[in-house]
Design a protein around this motif. Structure first.
Motif, mmCIF file in Angstrom:
data_model
loop_
_atom_site.group_PDB
_atom_site.id
_atom_site.type_symbol
_atom_site.label_atom_id
_atom_site.label_comp_id
_atom_site.label_asym_id
_atom_site.label_seq_id
_atom_site.Cartn_x
_atom_site.Cartn_y
_atom_site.Cartn_z
ATOM 1 N N ILE A 109 -11.536 -3.562 5.775
ATOM 2 C CA ILE A 109 -12.072 -4.482 4.782
ATOM 3 C C ILE A 109 -11.255 -5.776 4.668
ATOM 4 N N LEU A 110 -9.960 -5.704 4.964
ATOM 5 C CA LEU A 110 -9.082 -6.875 4.853
ATOM 6 C C LEU A 110 -8.444 -7.252 6.190
ATOM 7 N N ALA A 111 -9.020 -6.793 7.278
ATOM 8 C CA ALA A 111 -8.433 -7.024 8.601
ATOM 9 C C ALA A 111 -8.278 -8.512 8.915
ATOM 10 N N ASP A 112 -9.243 -9.328 8.515
ATOM 11 C CA ASP A 112 -9.145 -10.756 8.817
ATOM 12 C C ASP A 112 -8.080 -11.461 7.993
ATOM 13 N N PHE A 113 -7.543 -10.775 6.984
ATOM 14 C CA PHE A 113 -6.435 -11.323 6.199
ATOM 15 C C PHE A 113 -5.095 -10.729 6.617
ATOM 16 N N GLY A 114 -5.088 -9.846 7.625
ATOM 17 C CA GLY A 114 -3.833 -9.334 8.152
ATOM 18 C C GLY A 114 -3.552 -7.867 7.890
ATOM 19 N N GLU A 126 0.083 7.621 3.353
ATOM 20 C CA GLU A 126 1.399 7.617 2.701
ATOM 21 C C GLU A 126 1.277 7.744 1.192
ATOM 22 N N MET A 127 0.235 7.140 0.622
ATOM 23 C CA MET A 127 0.037 7.209 -0.824
ATOM 24 C C MET A 127 -0.061 8.660 -1.269
ATOM 25 N N PHE A 128 -0.802 9.472 -0.521
ATOM 26 C CA PHE A 128 -0.976 10.874 -0.897
ATOM 27 C C PHE A 128 0.188 11.746 -0.473
ATOM 28 N N GLU A 129 0.772 11.471 0.688
ATOM 29 C CA GLU A 129 1.888 12.284 1.158
ATOM 30 C C GLU A 129 3.147 12.064 0.328
ATOM 31 N N GLU A 130 3.359 10.845 -0.134
ATOM 32 C CA GLU A 130 4.578 10.512 -0.867
ATOM 33 C C GLU A 130 4.342 10.372 -2.366
ATOM 34 N N ASP A 131 3.153 10.754 -2.826
ATOM 35 C CA ASP A 131 2.800 10.674 -4.247
ATOM 36 C C ASP A 131 3.023 9.283 -4.833
ATOM 37 N N LEU A 132 2.587 8.269 -4.107
ATOM 38 C CA LEU A 132 2.647 6.905 -4.630
ATOM 39 C C LEU A 132 1.480 6.689 -5.585
ATOM 40 N N TYR A 133 1.681 5.822 -6.550
ATOM 41 C CA TYR A 133 0.611 5.482 -7.472
ATOM 42 C C TYR A 133 -0.310 4.451 -6.826
ATOM 43 N N PRO A 134 -1.575 4.443 -7.220
ATOM 44 C CA PRO A 134 -2.511 3.463 -6.660
ATOM 45 C C PRO A 134 -2.065 2.015 -6.851
ATOM 46 N N ASP A 135 -1.441 1.701 -7.989
ATOM 47 C CA ASP A 135 -0.998 0.315 -8.204
ATOM 48 C C ASP A 135 0.088 -0.077 -7.213
ATOM 49 N N GLU A 136 0.965 0.869 -6.865
ATOM 50 C CA GLU A 136 2.005 0.596 -5.875
ATOM 51 C C GLU A 136 1.395 0.362 -4.489
ATOM 52 N N THR A 137 0.396 1.157 -4.168
ATOM 53 C CA THR A 137 -0.268 1.006 -2.875
ATOM 54 C C THR A 137 -1.012 -0.321 -2.802
ATOM 55 N N LEU A 138 -1.717 -0.681 -3.871
ATOM 56 C CA LEU A 138 -2.418 -1.970 -3.880
ATOM 57 C C LEU A 138 -1.429 -3.132 -3.794
ATOM 58 N N SER A 139 -0.270 -2.982 -4.390
ATOM 59 C CA SER A 139 0.760 -4.012 -4.286
ATOM 60 C C SER A 139 1.190 -4.182 -2.828
ATOM 61 N N ILE A 141 -0.647 -3.516 -0.209
ATOM 62 C CA ILE A 141 -1.781 -4.156 0.469
ATOM 63 C C ILE A 141 -1.771 -5.655 0.188
ATOM 64 N N ALA A 142 -1.544 -6.024 -1.065
ATOM 65 C CA ALA A 142 -1.492 -7.446 -1.434
ATOM 66 C C ALA A 142 -0.369 -8.159 -0.673
ATOM 67 N N ARG A 143 0.770 -7.499 -0.524
ATOM 68 C CA ARG A 143 1.862 -8.084 0.257
ATOM 69 C C ARG A 143 1.443 -8.309 1.710
ATOM 70 N N GLY A 148 1.262 -10.797 -2.472
ATOM 71 C CA GLY A 148 1.949 -9.739 -3.211
ATOM 72 C C GLY A 148 2.578 -10.187 -4.499
ATOM 73 N N GLU A 149 3.280 -11.319 -4.476
ATOM 74 C CA GLU A 149 3.957 -11.788 -5.681
ATOM 75 C C GLU A 149 2.953 -12.151 -6.777
ATOM 76 N N ALA A 150 1.900 -12.859 -6.416
ATOM 77 C CA ALA A 150 0.878 -13.229 -7.400
ATOM 78 C C ALA A 150 0.188 -11.986 -7.948
ATOM 79 N N PHE A 151 -0.097 -11.022 -7.085
ATOM 80 C CA PHE A 151 -0.713 -9.763 -7.506
ATOM 81 C C PHE A 151 0.187 -9.046 -8.498
ATOM 82 N N ASP A 152 1.463 -8.876 -8.135
ATOM 83 C CA ASP A 152 2.411 -8.176 -9.009
ATOM 84 C C ASP A 152 2.552 -8.867 -10.360
ATOM 85 N N ASP A 153 2.561 -10.201 -10.367
ATOM 86 C CA ASP A 153 2.656 -10.946 -11.626
ATOM 87 C C ASP A 153 1.469 -10.667 -12.527
#
Length: 160
Positions: A109-114, A126-139, A141-143, A148-153
């Motif tokens: 879905i975001l391949a053209d953005f890198g 990794e999100m499921f194997e390492e019990d990461l939260y969805p917000d951390e995973t989306l962060s 992806i944003a990076r 990433g910085e604008a997303f996190d803010d």
């Protein structure tokens, strides 16, 4: 932490805006909201729901792409069930405790953005194997796509 943001590129610069939580009822409502944002390459919504799953919706003209991080979330969440509906997929059968969470939709879905489909799949695993939260995973992806910085803010992940 439930949140939804709209992201789009304007003149080569990422813009990240918080979306109202009442837009998280279904994919159709979220898609409709995204059409009001300009953007080089369309607009993207990223939503994290109840430390359970995330959803990415991308609109570009009349085309809509969807990525749901966990199909089993459709058993409990209308938003996730609507994502499967948009994708033309059936609701999962009764979910067993040990059942593996699998994504549904367009990993590219975001391949053209890198963010390649392979990298997206690895990150979701990794999100499921390492019990990461969805917000951390989306962060992450944003990076990967350069905002990433604008997303996190906007979502409050930036340390005070």
């Amino acid at each position: 932490m439930d949140f939804a943001v709209a992201m789009y590129r304007e003149n080569g610069t990422w813009v990240v805006r918080e979306l109202a939580r009442d837009l998280l009822t279904d994919v159709e409502t979220l898609t409709h909201a995204l059409h009001r944002f300009p953007g080089d390459g369309g607009a993207i919504a990223m939503a994290a729901i109840d430390e359970d799953f995330f959803l990415i919706v991308r609109v570009s003209g009349a085309a809509t792409k969807v990525l749901l991080s966990d199909v089993t979330a459709a058993d409990e969440w209308e938003l996730a069930a609507s994502a499967l509906d948009v994708l033309g997929l059936p609701l999962p059968e009764e979910v067993e405790e040990e059942e593996e969470a699998d994504p549904a939709g367009d990993l590219g879905i975001l391949a053209d953005f890198g963010m390649s489909a392979v990298d997206m799949g690895i990150l979701i695993d990794e999100m499921f194997e390492e019990d990461l939260y969805p917000d951390e995973t989306l962060s992450e992806i944003a990076r990967a796509i350069g905002c990433g910085e604008a997303f996190d803010d906007v979502v409050g992940l930036t340390p005070a």
